[in-house]
Design a protein around this motif. Sequence first.
Motif, PDB file in Angstrom:
ATOM      1  N   SER A   1      39.129  45.747  39.155  1.00 39.08           N
ATOM      2  CA  SER A   1      38.334  46.407  40.184  1.00 39.08           C
ATOM      3  C   SER A   1      37.335  45.478  40.844  1.00 39.08           C
ATOM      4  O   SER A   1      36.825  45.776  41.925  1.00 39.08           O
TER       5      SER A   1
ATOM      6  N   TYR B   1      45.942  50.388  45.409  1.00 42.77           N
ATOM      7  CA  TYR B   1      44.975  51.149  44.616  1.00 42.77           C
ATOM      8  C   TYR B   1      44.697  52.503  45.266  1.00 42.77           C
ATOM      9  O   TYR B   1      44.827  52.674  46.476  1.00 42.77           O
TER      10      TYR B   1
ATOM     11  N   LEU C   1      39.757  54.800  39.344  1.00 43.13           N
ATOM     12  CA  LEU C   1      40.521  53.852  40.162  1.00 43.13           C
ATOM     13  C   LEU C   1      41.866  53.566  39.491  1.00 43.13           C
ATOM     14  O   LEU C   1      41.902  53.149  38.329  1.00 43.13           O
TER      15      LEU C   1
END
Length: 328
Positions: A133, A160, A172
């Motif tokens: 991330s 994503y 996520l």
Amino acid sequence: MRLRFPAEPRHRAWWPVLIAAVLALVLAGCLGSGSEGENGFPPGGATVSPFTGLPAEAGPVLAAKIDNVGPARPHTGLGAADICYVEQVEGGQTRILAVLSSQLPPKLGPIRSARESDIELLRQFGEPALAYSGAQSGLNPLIAAAPLYALPPGKAPDAYFRDSGRSAPHNLYLRPERLLGHAPEASEAADIGFRFGAAPTGGRQETEYTVRYPDSRFDFRWSPADKKWLVAMDGVAARTTDGGRITVSTVVVQRVAVRDSEFRDRWGSVSPFTETVGSGTALVLRDGKAYDARWSRDGERDGTTFTTPSGEPLNFAPGQIWVMLTGR
């Protein structure tokens, strides 16, 4: 297996030789007998994964940093991983570095940020793709200089998505197939030192084993019915949203040095660095037994070998491998 017959000569003296050769192959189990060959790989030159010892087509390596606190569970897609490395992070918690190549799930996650330890650990995979991330700002230059395809959401936005059913930052998720589209030259799976096949002699019966981190706990219980280890995290049975209970063929408790790094998280907590180059002791759990072992990795580009105390290669059971990197 394909047999190529020679052009027919004027006489048939070659037939006895050919028949003898075919019989030898059959007796050796090379015509699809399903028996194990060297290192536990399927015989007859079948393609197998060097990460699991199971039949698999060669594919690129994708590593993904997986969130592992309570709100991030249950995970998604983790059952498709070839290897799961469990690493210590700030506050004594853990994250999982999932390595995939044999198969890709439709989605994987939740995805979280990378750490300095990941760079050293992943060097043995050549130049893999890394899904994460983001990272602490001071770490970004090291990741950019590392021999890997660093692909956070900013570089691969189509790979994503956020799950509206979960709260940030635990929502996520990754579409692995799309991410690899951004790394067409990522290294394919290759030998990293793992060996598969029959268990070594000795060992001791071990049907339950616990690995503790400062603020996290993993329990492994042998299931004779499944012939695998059932995983529990912090006392709760570990499951995935897409595959049910998490089961593992081999658990490697790799004792390593865990020291403070130069980096801190946003709250000022020091990020631990897990040293995976060097040597030390380990414990290998397979088939309801525990085997004392030693591990060795000479350099960042080298794989990690596991041996018995006498120095013989220690075979893993074919299937998913969990490597618990712990200083305890």
